[in-house]
Design a protein around this motif. Structure first.
Motif, PDB file in Angstrom:
ATOM      1  N   ILE A  85       0.851  -1.192   0.000  1.00 42.64           N
ATOM      2  CA  ILE A  85       0.000   0.000   0.000  1.00 42.64           C
ATOM      3  C   ILE A  85       0.887   1.243   0.000  1.00 42.64           C
ATOM      4  O   ILE A  85       1.824   1.353   0.791  1.00 42.64           O
ATOM      5  CB  ILE A  85      -0.931   0.013   1.221  1.00 42.64           C
ATOM      6  CG1 ILE A  85      -1.925  -1.149   1.136  1.00 42.64           C
ATOM      7  CG2 ILE A  85      -1.670   1.337   1.329  1.00 42.64           C
ATOM      8  CD1 ILE A  85      -2.841  -1.266   2.347  1.00 42.64           C
ATOM      9  N   ILE A  86       0.590   2.153  -0.923  1.00 38.60           N
ATOM     10  CA  ILE A  86       1.267   3.444  -0.981  1.00 38.60           C
ATOM     11  C   ILE A  86       0.261   4.530  -0.643  1.00 38.60           C
ATOM     12  O   ILE A  86      -0.798   4.639  -1.277  1.00 38.60           O
ATOM     13  CB  ILE A  86       1.854   3.724  -2.386  1.00 38.60           C
ATOM     14  CG1 ILE A  86       2.898   2.667  -2.758  1.00 38.60           C
ATOM     15  CG2 ILE A  86       2.455   5.121  -2.451  1.00 38.60           C
ATOM     16  CD1 ILE A  86       4.145   2.719  -1.930  1.00 38.60           C
ATOM     17  N   ALA A  87       0.549   5.334   0.366  1.00 40.16           N
ATOM     18  CA  ALA A  87      -0.313   6.448   0.745  1.00 40.16           C
ATOM     19  C   ALA A  87       0.132   7.699  -0.004  1.00 40.16           C
ATOM     20  O   ALA A  87       1.323   8.027  -0.021  1.00 40.16           O
ATOM     21  CB  ALA A  87      -0.251   6.683   2.249  1.00 40.16           C
ATOM     22  N   ILE A  88      -0.825   8.373  -0.635  1.00 40.79           N
ATOM     23  CA  ILE A  88      -0.529   9.636  -1.317  1.00 40.79           C
ATOM     24  C   ILE A  88      -1.250  10.725  -0.554  1.00 40.79           C
ATOM     25  O   ILE A  88      -2.484  10.769  -0.502  1.00 40.79           O
ATOM     26  CB  ILE A  88      -0.978   9.591  -2.788  1.00 40.79           C
ATOM     27  CG1 ILE A  88      -0.236   8.454  -3.513  1.00 40.79           C
ATOM     28  CG2 ILE A  88      -0.706  10.935  -3.466  1.00 40.79           C
ATOM     29  CD1 ILE A  88      -0.630   8.287  -4.956  1.00 40.79           C
ATOM     30  N   GLY A  89      -0.467  11.579   0.109  1.00 40.72           N
ATOM     31  CA  GLY A  89      -1.058  12.535   1.031  1.00 40.72           C
ATOM     32  C   GLY A  89      -0.567  13.950   0.837  1.00 40.72           C
ATOM     33  O   GLY A  89       0.358  14.228   0.061  1.00 40.72           O
ATOM     34  N   SER A  90      -1.221  14.852   1.562  1.00 40.65           N
ATOM     35  CA  SER A  90      -0.830  16.259   1.583  1.00 40.65           C
ATOM     36  C   SER A  90      -1.336  16.838   2.894  1.00 40.65           C
ATOM     37  O   SER A  90      -2.212  16.263   3.538  1.00 40.65           O
ATOM     38  CB  SER A  90      -1.445  17.021   0.402  1.00 40.65           C
ATOM     39  OG  SER A  90      -2.852  17.024   0.502  1.00 40.65           O
ATOM     40  N   GLY A  91      -0.809  17.944   3.278  1.00 41.27           N
ATOM     41  CA  GLY A  91      -1.253  18.544   4.522  1.00 41.27           C
ATOM     42  C   GLY A  91      -2.500  19.386   4.356  1.00 41.27           C
ATOM     43  O   GLY A  91      -3.160  19.728   5.322  1.00 41.27           O
ATOM     44  N   ALA A 111       4.916   6.592   1.859  1.00 45.29           N
ATOM     45  CA  ALA A 111       4.002   7.708   1.617  1.00 45.29           C
ATOM     46  C   ALA A 111       4.636   8.670   0.630  1.00 45.29           C
ATOM     47  O   ALA A 111       5.821   8.986   0.721  1.00 45.29           O
ATOM     48  CB  ALA A 111       3.672   8.426   2.921  1.00 45.29           C
ATOM     49  N   LEU A 112       3.828   9.135  -0.302  1.00 40.91           N
ATOM     50  CA  LEU A 112       4.252  10.135  -1.275  1.00 40.91           C
ATOM     51  C   LEU A 112       3.508  11.433  -0.952  1.00 40.91           C
ATOM     52  O   LEU A 112       2.288  11.426  -0.785  1.00 40.91           O
ATOM     53  CB  LEU A 112       3.922   9.633  -2.686  1.00 40.91           C
ATOM     54  CG  LEU A 112       4.416  10.437  -3.888  1.00 40.91           C
ATOM     55  CD1 LEU A 112       4.615   9.514  -5.082  1.00 40.91           C
ATOM     56  CD2 LEU A 112       3.421  11.542  -4.253  1.00 40.91           C
ATOM     57  N   ILE A 113       4.240  12.530  -0.853  1.00 39.67           N
ATOM     58  CA  ILE A 113       3.656  13.796  -0.424  1.00 39.67           C
ATOM     59  C   ILE A 113       3.560  14.755  -1.609  1.00 39.67           C
ATOM     60  O   ILE A 113       4.517  14.917  -2.366  1.00 39.67           O
ATOM     61  CB  ILE A 113       4.500  14.453   0.691  1.00 39.67           C
ATOM     62  CG1 ILE A 113       4.721  13.474   1.854  1.00 39.67           C
ATOM     63  CG2 ILE A 113       3.839  15.727   1.181  1.00 39.67           C
ATOM     64  CD1 ILE A 113       3.450  13.026   2.534  1.00 39.67           C
ATOM     65  N   LYS A 117      10.140   6.532 -10.774  1.00 40.93           N
ATOM     66  CA  LYS A 117      10.863   6.728  -9.512  1.00 40.93           C
ATOM     67  C   LYS A 117      10.187   5.969  -8.375  1.00 40.93           C
ATOM     68  O   LYS A 117      10.859   5.431  -7.495  1.00 40.93           O
ATOM     69  CB  LYS A 117      10.968   8.218  -9.194  1.00 40.93           C
ATOM     70  CG  LYS A 117      11.918   8.976 -10.123  1.00 40.93           C
ATOM     71  CD  LYS A 117      11.961  10.459  -9.785  1.00 40.93           C
ATOM     72  CE  LYS A 117      12.909  11.193 -10.735  1.00 40.93           C
ATOM     73  NZ  LYS A 117      12.947  12.649 -10.473  1.00 40.93           N
ATOM     74  N   LEU A 118       8.859   5.930  -8.404  1.00 40.59           N
ATOM     75  CA  LEU A 118       8.129   5.160  -7.394  1.00 40.59           C
ATOM     76  C   LEU A 118       8.434   3.673  -7.545  1.00 40.59           C
ATOM     77  O   LEU A 118       8.669   2.973  -6.553  1.00 40.59           O
ATOM     78  CB  LEU A 118       6.628   5.413  -7.532  1.00 40.59           C
ATOM     79  CG  LEU A 118       5.694   4.598  -6.631  1.00 40.59           C
ATOM     80  CD1 LEU A 118       6.057   4.766  -5.168  1.00 40.59           C
ATOM     81  CD2 LEU A 118       4.243   5.010  -6.860  1.00 40.59           C
ATOM     82  N   SER A 119       8.464   3.185  -8.779  1.00 38.12           N
ATOM     83  CA  SER A 119       8.802   1.779  -9.034  1.00 38.12           C
ATOM     84  C   SER A 119      10.222   1.463  -8.582  1.00 38.12           C
ATOM     85  O   SER A 119      10.481   0.407  -8.004  1.00 38.12           O
ATOM     86  CB  SER A 119       8.641   1.449 -10.521  1.00 38.12           C
ATOM     87  OG  SER A 119       7.287   1.369 -10.891  1.00 38.12           O
ATOM     88  N   ASP A 120      11.132   2.390  -8.847  1.00 36.09           N
ATOM     89  CA  ASP A 120      12.526   2.180  -8.431  1.00 36.09           C
ATOM     90  C   ASP A 120      12.633   2.118  -6.908  1.00 36.09           C
ATOM     91  O   ASP A 120      13.449   1.363  -6.365  1.00 36.09           O
ATOM     92  CB  ASP A 120      13.416   3.307  -8.970  1.00 36.09           C
ATOM     93  CG  ASP A 120      13.566   3.257 -10.486  1.00 36.09           C
ATOM     94  OD1 ASP A 120      13.260   2.206 -11.077  1.00 36.09           O
ATOM     95  OD2 ASP A 120      13.958   4.290 -11.068  1.00 36.09           O
TER      96      ASP A 120
END
Length: 333
Positions: free
Chosen positions: A86-92, A219-221, A320-323
């Motif tokens: 699971i990859i979370a993609i978030g922001s503040g 997590a990706l911001i 880049k996420l795959s790497d």
């Protein structure tokens, strides 16, 4: 022709819905065995939905029962347990284009060969159904689990927008929203290996439930270049750090606007802020997404621009996420 050969031929007439081959020749089933008219066979149903498993079981029984001398058929279904990342993609904060990025990343990863699914975890403001072209399509259910809706772009997805009436406000307290998110994540995702979670902005109950119960691998911001957005992005990063979820990196959205008439580039939200923030926090910078009306109109129309063969914006971020997920092994000498 002996009975074993006849049974094997009958079994191989049942087609694997994924490979298109017969169950025996495609390696999904073991050779059937018969003893005093009773036939037994083991079928591997890894990667199949509950409905597909039931269909195959029924087809196998019907095909083998058609063989003369067979009185009964017993089908044993087995499945390999696969770990789903699971990859979370978030922001503040809201309004930074996180959902558009999530949709396009899912499409870009799918084009690159990833078995990826998408969960619209923004319970109160779901938008992925429109972005992925699945508005008006309700998910089906097998038992107590939902079957994700397959988007026209090959990405299975689930969103609260597919479960409520258009325009209906979702006035739920935190625990109810967190429970709804759990049902989306725990759906029957089949052979999906990577699940992108488009999170709501902030660090509330939904985010807490997600990190505590489902533990994302990273997590990706997402942030715009402006200082206010970066302040909130920093809080989101701190939230994931406290939860011991690794930060994959930052993406700078709405980074520069090119005038379609004169070609001049301006920066209404600033420039380089997310990259500078990533450097100061010693985090990877994954790339920029420009403020482009083409991205907005295509995404709103349910045709994410990452579908284009010449996509040079989202494909590099997806790579880049795959790497990060599969780092290259050092060469051996």
């Amino acid at each position: 022709m002996n009975i074993d050969t006849v049974l094997s031929d009958a079994l191989d007439r049942v087609v694997d819905p994924i490979s298109g081959k017969g169950l025996l020749s495609g390696g999904r089933a073991s050779p059937p065995r018969i003893s005093e008219g009773a036939v037994s066979v083991v079928v591997d149903v890894t990667g199949l939905s509950t409905g597909a498993r039931e269909t195959i079981e029924a087809q196998v029984k019907a095909s083998l029962m058609s063989v003369a001398g067979v009185d009964s058929v017993r089908v044993a279904l087995t499945a390999e347990k696969r770990g789903r990342k699971i990859i979370a993609i978030g922001s503040g904060k809201g309004g930074v284009g996180k959902s558009t990025l999530s949709a396009n990343l899912a499409v870009a990863l799918r084009k690159a060969g990833r078995k990826v699914g998408l969960v619209d975890a923004d319970i109160y403001g779901p938008s992925q159904a429109r972005l992925m072209g699945t508005e008006g399509i309700r998910p089906t259910a097998e038992g107590q689990k939902m079957d994700p809706v397959l988007s026209p772009h090959g990405v299975p997805m689930l969103s609260m927008a597919q479960l409520v009436k258009p325009g209906q406000a979702i006035a739920w307290r935190g625990p109810m929203a967190a429970n709804a998110l759990g049902q989306l994540i725990d759906a029957e995702w089949g052979d999906t290996e990577l699940l992108l979670l488009d999170l709501p902005p902030g660090t509330g109950d939904v985010q807490l439930t997600m990190v505590q119960k489902y533990k994302p691998v990273g997590a990706l911001i997402v942030s715009t270049p402006q200082d206010l957005a970066l302040m909130d992005a920093t809080r989101a990063i701190d939230f994931f750090n406290q939860a011991h979820v690794p930060i994959i990196g930052l993406v700078e959205n709405m980074a520069g606007y090119e005038c379609p008439h004169c070609g001049e580039v301006s920066d209404p939200f600033g420039h380089g802020g997310a990259q500078a923030a990533a450097m100061s926090m010693e985090l990877p910078f994954l790339g920029r997404v420009p403020l482009d009306i083409g991205i907005r109109t295509a995404s709103d129309a349910g045709t994410p621009p990452a579908l284009a063969d010449d996509d040079a914006i989202f494909a590099p971020i997806a790579q880049k996420l795959s790497d990060w997920l599969n780092p290259a092994k050092p060469a051996s000498f």
